[in-house]
Design a protein around this motif. Sequence first.
Motif, short mmCIF file in Angstrom:
data_model
loop_
_atom_site.label_atom_id
_atom_site.label_comp_id
_atom_site.label_asym_id
_atom_site.label_seq_id
_atom_site.Cartn_x
_atom_site.Cartn_y
_atom_site.Cartn_z
N GLU A 136 0.84 -1.21 0.00
CA GLU A 136 0.00 0.00 0.00
C GLU A 136 0.87 1.25 0.00
OE1 GLU A 136 -3.54 1.11 -0.57
OE2 GLU A 136 -3.89 -0.35 1.01
N LEU A 137 1.97 1.24 0.77
CA LEU A 137 2.84 2.40 0.84
C LEU A 137 3.38 2.76 -0.53
CD1 LEU A 137 4.44 4.55 2.38
CD2 LEU A 137 6.18 2.80 2.86
N VAL A 138 3.73 1.75 -1.32
CA VAL A 138 4.26 2.00 -2.66
C VAL A 138 3.25 2.74 -3.51
CG1 VAL A 138 5.09 0.91 -4.79
CG2 VAL A 138 5.77 -0.01 -2.56
N THR A 139 1.98 2.37 -3.38
CA THR A 139 0.92 3.04 -4.14
C THR A 139 0.88 4.53 -3.82
OG1 THR A 139 -0.41 1.02 -4.17
CG2 THR A 139 -1.55 3.10 -4.61
N LEU A 144 0.85 3.54 8.50
CA LEU A 144 0.88 3.85 7.08
C LEU A 144 0.83 5.37 6.87
CD1 LEU A 144 0.78 3.05 4.11
CD2 LEU A 144 -1.73 2.89 4.32
N ALA A 145 -0.02 6.06 7.61
CA ALA A 145 -0.12 7.52 7.48
C ALA A 145 1.23 8.16 7.77
CB ALA A 145 -1.20 8.06 8.43
N PHE A 146 1.89 7.70 8.81
CA PHE A 146 3.19 8.24 9.19
C PHE A 146 4.21 8.01 8.07
CE2 PHE A 146 7.24 7.99 11.63
CZ PHE A 146 7.23 9.28 12.15
N GLN A 147 4.20 6.82 7.50
CA GLN A 147 5.14 6.50 6.43
C GLN A 147 4.90 7.36 5.19
OE1 GLN A 147 4.19 2.30 6.28
NE2 GLN A 147 6.12 1.74 7.30
N VAL A 148 3.61 7.61 4.89
CA VAL A 148 3.29 8.41 3.71
C VAL A 148 3.73 9.87 3.92
CG1 VAL A 148 1.45 9.24 2.21
CG2 VAL A 148 1.38 6.90 3.07
N VAL A 149 3.46 10.41 5.11
CA VAL A 149 3.93 11.78 5.39
C VAL A 149 5.44 11.85 5.25
CG1 VAL A 149 4.09 13.61 7.12
CG2 VAL A 149 2.00 12.27 6.94
N ASN A 150 6.13 10.88 5.81
CA ASN A 150 7.59 10.88 5.74
C ASN A 150 8.09 10.79 4.31
OD1 ASN A 150 7.35 10.85 8.49
ND2 ASN A 150 8.03 8.74 8.77
N SER A 151 7.39 10.00 3.49
CA SER A 151 7.78 9.89 2.07
C SER A 151 7.62 11.24 1.38
CB SER A 151 6.92 8.84 1.37
OG SER A 151 7.14 7.56 1.93
N LEU A 152 6.53 11.94 1.68
CA LEU A 152 6.30 13.25 1.07
C LEU A 152 7.37 14.24 1.53
CD1 LEU A 152 2.88 15.02 0.68
CD2 LEU A 152 4.88 16.29 1.40
#
Length: 542
Positions: free
Chosen positions: A140-143, A193-201
């Motif tokens: 999901e994170l990759v998406t 997942l939310a934390f990982q997405v913020v960090n990716s951004l």
Amino acid sequence: MNWKDLFQPQVISRGRAYYKRGLVTNLRQTESAVQATVNGSESYRVVLQFGPSCLQHVGCTCPYATEGKYCKHMAAVLFYLDEIRGLAGNKQANYPTLTELVAGATDQQVRDFLTLALAADNRLAQRFRMGVTQTVRENELVTYQQQIEMVFVAHQDRHGYVDYRAADALMAELSDYVTKDIQTIIDSQQLKLAFQVVNSLVSKISNAEVDDDGGILSLVDDCSEAWQQVIDEADMPLKRQLFSWFKEHADGSFETFNSEIIRLLNDNFSEPGFLQSKLKWTEEKLHEAKTDFPNYSTDWAKLHIQLMEKLNVSAEEIDEFCEDNLGLRGMRQIYITRCLQNKNYSRAIRLLLDGQKLVRKVPNLESEYHMQLKEIYQLAGWSDDYRRTLWQLLIGDECGNVGLYQELKRFYSTTEWPDVREKLFRAMPKTANYEPLYAEDMLYPQLLEAVLAEGGLIGVETYEDVLRPQFAPQLLERYVQVAKDLAQDVGNRKYYQEIVVMLNHMGTYPGGMPVVAKLLREWRVTYAQRPAMMDELRQVKV
């Protein structure tokens, strides 16, 4: 004009989200104004002013608004007012709103339209699936990372660079992504997942080449708020992961976000285990800063002291830490403040006196130390030292300071003060500005002499109200001298208009009208070749 026309679409969207989350508080309103607080990663104050039929002024204390832009906090308050006062003004008569349209549609119509809309928008479909199923699929994170990448691609040139013309649109879309897509993940309680997405951004924007002129500030605010929500709702295992990540990345690797990362670390993770770890961490950071970035070392020292206090470290141990680090820039003031909070006046005075020896040749700093000493002596009730320090200030850099002069004056009786005052004046430097002190004690002859000695009109205009009753002729004479000097120079109409204002003011003095009339007669002869001047002089009231 509808108030929504003032805002960018993405700002409207984020303001609506803030309003729906109940972040508008402390609303106070009058017939023409509204004040409210909007809580996010920080609290900001919004002020609205209304005219008879329109919104006249909006203001907010957030960084985005200080650049002259309409922010999400303003929009959130306006949405709140739409609800309680019906100020939206954008509903056309007999035309259904979206809410009314949906309410009137059949279930099948809604389902069919929603399916088509989701099929046409992958991001919207992802958001819908997360909100409905609240489950995380494999990879999901990759998406989400691919979605973020596509946002950047849409605004980059062929070299991967985002120029200033595309930067605002990029920041707006990324902020929209945080407040909608990532917020949906948080609402679905997929916090990791939310934390990982913020960090990716954050990682992506920190490493991208963007010619940004300040729009990133709003994005930093949005990401910080998302981080805060995850921290607030995380269980302990996840919280430990969050803590490790923040600690690891508080090294400036995400430069624009660094202050928020440190703030979140400082404001959260208050459990004893985290506090001990932060204490060790700040000690390491302090050691690094002393070596590599000495100007920033005091920040780490201050944070270290705060952690020691939270851990109930003994006052003696904290004081010892302060003593050991007195060489740091600004540390002495931190320690002095701590001593004052603990009413340890003797130690605060010792720190000031020792520091004073180090800064005697530094302009203004010695005066600052004297001012602090004066205040501490006053708090401690050390009258003799308090009075002596006032004297030192008044014969030094603070000569002419009326407040200090009044403080010193209170030490003496009305019969004692004249002699003390004369000694003080003799001790003050010859270049001192005595005028405010003369005015304070109503020494008007001395004040007039000082005002006339300085030339020009600054002193006259400053003390005219108190001098005019006794010395109108002398002041009028000074005005005549200055008016004649000004008239000699050729100027534009604005320059001559200022002379006219002065002449009209001179006419209010006793005997002023004849003096002004005489000047006008002389000037009409002397400066007859200046048509602009002659034209403006017709405005003189004689």
